[in-house]
Write a protein that holds these residues in place. Sequence first.
Motif, PDB file in Angstrom:
ATOM      1  N   THR A  94     -17.527  22.757 -24.418  1.00 24.75           N
ATOM      2  CA  THR A  94     -17.898  23.701 -25.463  1.00 24.75           C
ATOM      3  C   THR A  94     -17.708  25.144 -25.009  1.00 24.75           C
ATOM      4  N   LEU A  95     -17.657  26.022 -25.979  1.00 23.21           N
ATOM      5  CA  LEU A  95     -17.716  27.458 -25.766  1.00 23.21           C
ATOM      6  C   LEU A  95     -19.054  27.920 -26.326  1.00 23.21           C
ATOM      7  N   ALA A 106     -30.182  23.993 -19.353  1.00 29.07           N
ATOM      8  CA  ALA A 106     -30.736  24.555 -20.586  1.00 29.07           C
ATOM      9  C   ALA A 106     -30.585  23.552 -21.730  1.00 29.07           C
ATOM     10  N   THR A 107     -31.523  23.601 -22.654  1.00 32.88           N
ATOM     11  CA  THR A 107     -31.519  22.724 -23.824  1.00 32.88           C
ATOM     12  C   THR A 107     -31.432  23.555 -25.094  1.00 32.88           C
ATOM     13  N   VAL A 108     -30.680  23.049 -26.057  1.00 33.33           N
ATOM     14  CA  VAL A 108     -30.551  23.705 -27.354  1.00 33.33           C
ATOM     15  C   VAL A 108     -30.855  22.685 -28.440  1.00 33.33           C
ATOM     16  N   THR A 126     -29.888  17.579 -30.417  1.00 34.60           N
ATOM     17  CA  THR A 126     -30.189  18.413 -29.245  1.00 34.60           C
ATOM     18  C   THR A 126     -29.037  18.327 -28.268  1.00 34.60           C
ATOM     19  N   GLY A 127     -28.866  19.370 -27.492  1.00 33.19           N
ATOM     20  CA  GLY A 127     -27.818  19.398 -26.486  1.00 33.19           C
ATOM     21  C   GLY A 127     -28.334  19.942 -25.174  1.00 33.19           C
ATOM     22  N   GLU A 128     -27.883  19.348 -24.060  1.00 31.96           N
ATOM     23  CA  GLU A 128     -28.261  19.822 -22.734  1.00 31.96           C
ATOM     24  C   GLU A 128     -27.015  20.267 -21.979  1.00 31.96           C
ATOM     25  N   ILE A 129     -27.066  21.462 -21.403  1.00 32.77           N
ATOM     26  CA  ILE A 129     -25.953  21.959 -20.589  1.00 32.77           C
ATOM     27  C   ILE A 129     -25.976  21.205 -19.261  1.00 32.77           C
ATOM     28  N   ILE A 130     -24.950  20.403 -18.990  1.00 36.78           N
ATOM     29  CA  ILE A 130     -24.945  19.617 -17.757  1.00 36.78           C
ATOM     30  C   ILE A 130     -23.990  20.188 -16.700  1.00 36.78           C
ATOM     31  N   VAL A 140     -21.668  19.816 -22.489  1.00 33.79           N
ATOM     32  CA  VAL A 140     -22.946  19.592 -23.166  1.00 33.79           C
ATOM     33  C   VAL A 140     -23.075  18.117 -23.508  1.00 33.79           C
ATOM     34  N   ARG A 141     -24.232  17.537 -23.172  1.00 33.13           N
ATOM     35  CA  ARG A 141     -24.536  16.168 -23.568  1.00 33.13           C
ATOM     36  C   ARG A 141     -25.461  16.220 -24.776  1.00 33.13           C
TER      37      ARG A 141
END
Length: 351
Positions: A94-95, A106-108, A126-130, A140-141
Motif C-alpha cells: 500500500t501507499l 500501527a493499526t488502522v 482493520t489493517g495492521e502495518i506489518i 498491510v494485513r
Amino acid sequence: MKTSDFYYELPEELIAQDPLEDRSASRLMVLDRDNRSVTHRHFHEIGEYLRPGDCLVRNNTRVIPARLLGVKPDTGAHVEVFLLKRREGDVWETLVRPGKKLRTGATVRFGGSGPDSAEGTGAPLTGEIIEVLPDGNRLVRFEYEGIFEEVLDRLGQTPLPPYIHHELKDRNRYQTVYARYDGSAAAPTAGLHFTNELFDQVKAAGVEVAEVTLHVGLGTFRPVKVEDVTEHRMHSEWYRILPEEAEKINRAKKNGGRIICVGTTSCRTIESATDDAGILQAGEGDTDIFIYPGYRFRITDALITNFHLPESTLLMLVSALAGREFIMEAYREAVAERYRFFSFGDAMLIV
C-alpha cells in the motif's frame, strides 16, 4: 536522451475533468507513420482503420475502489491507505498518507461510525502495518468478516488521477465495458472509448479481439525525476496471458494481421511476454518493462492510446512507436485543435 525532450505546453483547461456521455463520441487523431500524416476523426469511426485479420489486444483489468479512509484508534488521527498490489492472502502493498503516522505495528480502522469508531466499534475492516518497504510503501494485513471484495466495494473510493478534480458521479465510467478481473488502482484509459456495440462492429468486420490482464498501479502517475531517461526505474506490475489469448495473437501475426494494442498497458504486457523470435508466450508474472525511443517492438504493430502527461513514461512509449519528433508535432497540433487530454480525454491511433 533527456526527460525534457518530452515536454510540451498544455493549457490547464484542456485537461478533461469529466467523461463524455457517449464513450465513443470522443475525437480521434490518426497518425500514419508511413507518410507522417495526421487525420482528425471521431472514435466511433475507428473501424475504418481496421482490416480483416487484425487483432485488437485489450486489457481486461478492473479498477478496484483502492482508496481507503481510516482512523488510528490510539490517536484518532485520520489517514489514507491506497491499495497497490495484493501480495499474499490478505496482505497488500500500500501507499499511505501521512507515512510518519503509520509505522510498523500501527493499526488502522476503516468504516466505523460515530465517536466510537476510533475505538473500533462498528469498523468492519482493520489493517495492521506489518512492514515498511525500502521505497516507503507499507505491507498491510487486513482483517474483516465476509468477502474482502464486498467489504472494499462498500468502503473504498475510486482513486482518480491527481489531475482530475471533479467528483466522478458514476464509478463505472472509470471502467472499461470489458473490465473483468479486480486489481487495478487506475484504469487502462484507452479502452474507455469503446462500447460493446463498437466491438460488435469490428468483430463483424473480421477483426479478432484478444484479452490480456495487467493490473495498473499508481506508479503509472509517478513522474520521471531524472534528466537522463535511461536512469529511470519503472514500477512493477502483475500481468497474465492465458494460452488461448496468446494463440489468438500469434495466429493473427502469423497470418499477416496487425497486432493493435488498446492502450499502453496492453502494449507493455505483450511486449514483456514476447520472445526473441516474436512469439507471445502465455503465463503470468511481474513486468517493469520501460519502453522509450530506441526500443525495438517485438509484436506490436499499432496502438490506440490517449494523450499523455508531459515528460511521462507513457509519452516516451508512444514516441518509441511513432518517433519523438512526429509525436511532439502531433501533440502541439492537438493543443492547437483543442483536443481533450489525459484519462477522460480524446484518443490517438498510431498506425
